[in-house]
Design a protein around this motif. Sequence first.
Motif, PDB file in Angstrom:
ATOM      1  N   LEU A 125     -23.647  45.609 -11.444  1.00 34.40           N
ATOM      2  CA  LEU A 125     -24.616  45.016 -11.908  1.00 34.40           C
ATOM      3  C   LEU A 125     -25.041  43.344 -11.014  1.00 34.40           C
ATOM      4  O   LEU A 125     -25.524  43.131 -10.715  1.00 34.40           O
ATOM      5  N   VAL A 126     -24.335  43.530 -10.016  1.00 33.22           N
ATOM      6  CA  VAL A 126     -24.550  42.755  -8.855  1.00 33.22           C
ATOM      7  C   VAL A 126     -25.698  43.637  -8.310  1.00 33.22           C
ATOM      8  O   VAL A 126     -26.528  43.293  -8.021  1.00 33.22           O
ATOM      9  N   ILE A 127     -25.765  45.724  -7.968  1.00 30.31           N
ATOM     10  CA  ILE A 127     -26.836  45.542  -7.393  1.00 30.31           C
ATOM     11  C   ILE A 127     -28.460  45.171  -8.780  1.00 30.31           C
ATOM     12  O   ILE A 127     -29.195  45.193  -8.136  1.00 30.31           O
ATOM     13  N   ALA A 128     -27.899  45.852 -10.392  1.00 31.78           N
ATOM     14  CA  ALA A 128     -28.523  45.518 -10.853  1.00 31.78           C
ATOM     15  C   ALA A 128     -29.723  43.796 -10.753  1.00 31.78           C
ATOM     16  O   ALA A 128     -30.600  44.009 -11.227  1.00 31.78           O
ATOM     17  N   VAL A 129     -28.809  43.067 -10.865  1.00 29.03           N
ATOM     18  CA  VAL A 129     -29.218  42.131  -9.965  1.00 29.03           C
ATOM     19  C   VAL A 129     -30.568  41.750  -8.908  1.00 29.03           C
ATOM     20  O   VAL A 129     -31.704  40.978  -9.249  1.00 29.03           O
ATOM     21  N   GLY A 130     -29.890  42.430  -8.175  1.00 26.39           N
ATOM     22  CA  GLY A 130     -31.073  42.286  -7.290  1.00 26.39           C
ATOM     23  C   GLY A 130     -32.241  43.390  -7.707  1.00 26.39           C
ATOM     24  O   GLY A 130     -33.509  43.027  -6.516  1.00 26.39           O
ATOM     25  N   MET A 131     -32.097  44.284  -7.686  1.00 28.39           N
ATOM     26  CA  MET A 131     -32.782  45.574  -8.026  1.00 28.39           C
ATOM     27  C   MET A 131     -34.070  44.174  -9.129  1.00 28.39           C
ATOM     28  O   MET A 131     -35.612  44.132  -8.891  1.00 28.39           O
ATOM     29  N   ALA A 132     -33.326  44.018 -10.213  1.00 33.62           N
ATOM     30  CA  ALA A 132     -34.396  43.174 -11.154  1.00 33.62           C
ATOM     31  C   ALA A 132     -35.161  41.895 -10.710  1.00 33.62           C
ATOM     32  O   ALA A 132     -36.368  41.532 -10.963  1.00 33.62           O
ATOM     33  N   LEU A 133     -34.993  41.366  -9.907  1.00 31.07           N
ATOM     34  CA  LEU A 133     -34.597  40.376  -8.799  1.00 31.07           C
ATOM     35  C   LEU A 133     -36.043  41.137  -8.044  1.00 31.07           C
ATOM     36  O   LEU A 133     -37.382  40.222  -7.928  1.00 31.07           O
ATOM     37  N   GLY A 134     -35.760  42.325  -7.443  1.00 30.47           N
ATOM     38  CA  GLY A 134     -36.742  42.601  -6.764  1.00 30.47           C
ATOM     39  C   GLY A 134     -38.734  43.071  -6.813  1.00 30.47           C
ATOM     40  O   GLY A 134     -39.104  43.034  -6.655  1.00 30.47           O
ATOM     41  N   LEU A 135     -38.242  44.016  -8.150  1.00 30.80           N
ATOM     42  CA  LEU A 135     -39.300  44.025  -9.025  1.00 30.80           C
ATOM     43  C   LEU A 135     -39.586  42.835  -9.778  1.00 30.80           C
ATOM     44  O   LEU A 135     -41.184  43.181  -9.535  1.00 30.80           O
ATOM     45  N   LYS A 136     -39.559  42.139 -10.086  1.00 38.47           N
ATOM     46  CA  LYS A 136     -40.354  40.025 -10.053  1.00 38.47           C
ATOM     47  C   LYS A 136     -40.952  40.735  -9.223  1.00 38.47           C
ATOM     48  O   LYS A 136     -42.250  39.884  -8.944  1.00 38.47           O
ATOM     49  N   GLN A 137     -40.355  40.203  -7.469  1.00 41.78           N
ATOM     50  CA  GLN A 137     -40.975  39.473  -6.704  1.00 41.78           C
ATOM     51  C   GLN A 137     -42.277  40.633  -6.404  1.00 41.78           C
ATOM     52  O   GLN A 137     -43.495  40.037  -5.424  1.00 41.78           O
ATOM     53  N   LYS A 138     -42.017  41.839  -6.710  1.00 42.69           N
ATOM     54  CA  LYS A 138     -42.885  42.950  -6.382  1.00 42.69           C
ATOM     55  C   LYS A 138     -43.992  42.829  -7.654  1.00 42.69           C
ATOM     56  O   LYS A 138     -45.307  43.527  -8.157  1.00 42.69           O
ATOM     57  N   GLN A 139     -43.999  41.813  -8.732  1.00 43.26           N
ATOM     58  CA  GLN A 139     -44.503  42.268  -9.950  1.00 43.26           C
ATOM     59  C   GLN A 139     -45.058  42.713 -10.699  1.00 43.26           C
ATOM     60  O   GLN A 139     -45.932  43.488 -11.310  1.00 43.26           O
ATOM     61  N   ASN A 140     -43.465  43.530 -10.693  1.00 39.87           N
ATOM     62  CA  ASN A 140     -43.216  45.215 -10.987  1.00 39.87           C
ATOM     63  C   ASN A 140     -42.716  45.137 -12.685  1.00 39.87           C
ATOM     64  O   ASN A 140     -41.463  44.576 -12.874  1.00 39.87           O
ATOM     65  N   PRO A 141     -43.488  45.258 -13.763  1.00 39.85           N
ATOM     66  CA  PRO A 141     -43.041  45.243 -15.008  1.00 39.85           C
ATOM     67  C   PRO A 141     -42.151  45.473 -15.237  1.00 39.85           C
ATOM     68  O   PRO A 141     -41.496  46.064 -16.548  1.00 39.85           O
ATOM     69  N   ALA A 142     -41.188  47.228 -15.125  1.00 35.43           N
ATOM     70  CA  ALA A 142     -39.924  47.767 -14.791  1.00 35.43           C
ATOM     71  C   ALA A 142     -39.019  47.252 -15.398  1.00 35.43           C
ATOM     72  O   ALA A 142     -38.791  45.614 -15.026  1.00 35.43           O
ATOM     73  N   PHE A 143     -38.299  47.398 -16.614  1.00 40.48           N
ATOM     74  CA  PHE A 143     -36.619  46.860 -16.736  1.00 40.48           C
ATOM     75  C   PHE A 143     -35.891  47.588 -15.897  1.00 40.48           C
ATOM     76  O   PHE A 143     -35.363  48.681 -15.150  1.00 40.48           O
ATOM     77  N   VAL A 144     -34.385  46.793 -15.219  1.00 39.70           N
ATOM     78  CA  VAL A 144     -33.571  47.217 -14.835  1.00 39.70           C
ATOM     79  C   VAL A 144     -32.355  47.495 -16.204  1.00 39.70           C
ATOM     80  O   VAL A 144     -31.476  46.473 -16.662  1.00 39.70           O
ATOM     81  N   TYR A 145     -31.646  48.532 -16.452  1.00 35.36           N
ATOM     82  CA  TYR A 145     -30.470  48.386 -17.064  1.00 35.36           C
ATOM     83  C   TYR A 145     -29.265  48.943 -16.800  1.00 35.36           C
ATOM     84  O   TYR A 145     -29.227  50.079 -15.849  1.00 35.36           O
ATOM     85  N   ASN A 146     -28.215  48.336 -16.283  1.00 35.99           N
ATOM     86  CA  ASN A 146     -27.159  48.193 -16.045  1.00 35.99           C
ATOM     87  C   ASN A 146     -25.964  49.167 -17.152  1.00 35.99           C
ATOM     88  O   ASN A 146     -25.890  48.050 -18.279  1.00 35.99           O
ATOM     89  N   SER A 147     -25.270  50.148 -16.567  1.00 42.71           N
ATOM     90  CA  SER A 147     -24.440  50.459 -17.622  1.00 42.71           C
ATOM     91  C   SER A 147     -22.458  50.450 -17.036  1.00 42.71           C
ATOM     92  O   SER A 147     -22.764  51.147 -15.877  1.00 42.71           O
ATOM     93  N   MET A 148     -22.048  50.040 -17.979  1.00 41.03           N
ATOM     94  CA  MET A 148     -20.870  49.902 -17.237  1.00 41.03           C
ATOM     95  C   MET A 148     -19.250  50.090 -18.154  1.00 41.03           C
ATOM     96  O   MET A 148     -19.960  49.472 -19.946  1.00 41.03           O
ATOM     97  N   SER A 149     -19.115  49.469 -17.617  1.00 38.65           N
ATOM     98  CA  SER A 149     -17.134  49.546 -18.976  1.00 38.65           C
ATOM     99  C   SER A 149     -16.699  48.269 -19.203  1.00 38.65           C
ATOM    100  O   SER A 149     -17.423  46.951 -18.746  1.00 38.65           O
TER     101      SER A 149
END
Length: 286
Positions: free
Chosen positions: A126-150
């Motif tokens: 989830l730590v990495i997912a937050v960074g990825m999601a924030l990076g995509l926002k900054q690049k205006q990339n509309p992709a989603f990030v899904y984090n699968s965890m236990s």
Amino acid sequence: MTLTSEKLGALAAAAWRIRRYAVRMGEVQGQGYIGQALGWADVLAVAYRHALSLRPQEPEWEGRDRFLLSHGHYAIAHYAALIEAGIIPESELDTYGSDDSRLPMSGMATYTPGMEISGGSLGQGLVIAVGMALGLKQKQNPAFVYNSMSDGELDEGSTWEAAMSAAHHGLDNLVCLVDINNQQADGPSGKVLGFEPLADKWAAFGWHVQRLDGNDLPAVARAFDAARSLKEAKPRVLLFDTLMGKGVPFLEQREKNHFIRVDPPEWQRALEILDQSQPLTEGVAA
């Protein structure tokens, strides 16, 4: 996306194939995290055959949705989903866990197409997912990030730090998928470290929360759709209560099935049981 009876039938067929692929890989090594794979198969079927935007022949396409496997020991389940999605050929299934295989027993991004991170240090995804999601926002990339965890990762402070950070940044492109099977290596998750009331906790951290039966395929598909279409500027979490070993009764009933070793004839028995439950719509394209 409209969930027609044909679509739901195709998703049921995909979940069935994912379970069967996972059992076949377990048979190669004679052991593995099969209980988790069987329990998580419905969620993975919806993710890879309904929700995620992907290009199977171009797994590093910049516009893809990212699926992070934080719980790296679920790799056998993820490989089954990647085979189902057409990212990995079924012919590689028999190499699972072998030397020089692209399918090591724990998920590693350097080996496997479609594997976004090397998971396994629980609480890191989830730590990495937050960074990825924030990076995509900054690049205006509309992709989603899904984090699968236990649910075992709910013990980790880093999980909750990431949850707080995601809400602070309004990451509406982040969806966290939590497998609540109430079992981890040290015993029942809720006894190792109590985590209820879980939905209230995530809501208090600023997330949009849905909790549901992770083995109810139509409900899972509706939950993914609702998470993606939500207009609120907040991250989303889907809390899935699942049954380990789902679809193979003698594995469902095992008291401890975090890591499964069974006698060789039992792998074939598991496959026979799955074959008896093959959906009538198997083979219909999703």
